[in-house]
Design a protein around this motif. Structure first.
Motif, mmCIF file in Angstrom:
data_model
loop_
_atom_site.group_PDB
_atom_site.id
_atom_site.type_symbol
_atom_site.label_atom_id
_atom_site.label_comp_id
_atom_site.label_asym_id
_atom_site.label_seq_id
_atom_site.Cartn_x
_atom_site.Cartn_y
_atom_site.Cartn_z
ATOM 1 N N GLU A 7 0.846 -1.200 0.000
ATOM 2 C CA GLU A 7 0.000 0.000 0.000
ATOM 3 C C GLU A 7 0.880 1.248 0.000
ATOM 4 O OE1 GLU A 7 -3.414 0.249 0.099
ATOM 5 O OE2 GLU A 7 -3.613 -1.937 -0.030
ATOM 6 N N GLU A 8 0.469 2.258 -0.750
ATOM 7 C CA GLU A 8 1.190 3.533 -0.797
ATOM 8 C C GLU A 8 0.769 4.391 0.397
ATOM 9 O OE1 GLU A 8 1.431 7.455 -3.671
ATOM 10 O OE2 GLU A 8 1.074 5.494 -4.569
ATOM 11 N N THR A 38 0.749 8.394 1.502
ATOM 12 C CA THR A 38 0.919 9.752 1.005
ATOM 13 C C THR A 38 0.666 10.738 2.134
ATOM 14 O OG1 THR A 38 0.164 9.079 -1.182
ATOM 15 C CG2 THR A 38 0.143 11.438 -0.705
ATOM 16 N N SER A 60 5.480 10.904 -0.596
ATOM 17 C CA SER A 60 4.804 9.611 -0.598
ATOM 18 C C SER A 60 5.823 8.478 -0.621
ATOM 19 C CB SER A 60 3.848 9.497 -1.784
ATOM 20 O OG SER A 60 4.560 9.620 -2.992
ATOM 21 N N THR A 75 6.146 4.598 -1.758
ATOM 22 C CA THR A 75 5.506 3.657 -2.661
ATOM 23 C C THR A 75 6.317 2.374 -2.739
ATOM 24 O OG1 THR A 75 4.797 5.552 -3.986
ATOM 25 C CG2 THR A 75 4.586 3.389 -4.994
ATOM 26 N N ARG A 135 7.828 -0.703 -4.506
ATOM 27 C CA ARG A 135 8.133 -0.966 -5.920
ATOM 28 C C ARG A 135 8.702 -2.364 -6.076
ATOM 29 N NH1 ARG A 135 11.851 3.389 -8.739
ATOM 30 N NH2 ARG A 135 12.858 1.413 -9.115
#
Length: 91
Positions: free
Chosen positions: A40-41, A43, A49, A51, A53
């Motif tokens: 889950e990202e 922000t 944010s 993220t 990957r």
């Protein structure tokens, strides 16, 4: 700045005692870790944010021996700074 210095700064800025500041920071780290594990990202408007990957399997070299080594697929985290953070550090 290390974790202890960050806890001191949090305590100073918020008026919390150091134990409460440490608990708050530890809770934040735990929440971020859980969310990244779920892919889950996160922000924070104005700050940036985080993220997750995915990185695929790839060929690399052992710097000591020069021997080719296969790196397993894994997930890393990318931080993208927000507008206000970039403006603040580039004044």
């Amino acid at each position: 700045m290390n974790k202890a210095e960050l806890i001191d700064a949090l305590a100073d800025k918020t008026g919390l005692n150091k134990q409460d500041a440490k608990r708050a920071l530890d809770a934040y780290i735990e929440i971020v870790t859980e969310q990244m594990a779920k892919k889950e990202e996160i922000t924070l408007i104005g700050f940036g944010s985080l993220t997750p990957r995915p990185q695929s399997e790839r060929l690399a070299r052992n710097p000591k021996t020069g021997e080719p080594v296969m790196i397993k697929p894994r997930t890393s985290v990318k931080f993208k700074p927000g507008k206000f953070l970039l403006e603040a550090i580039n004044k």
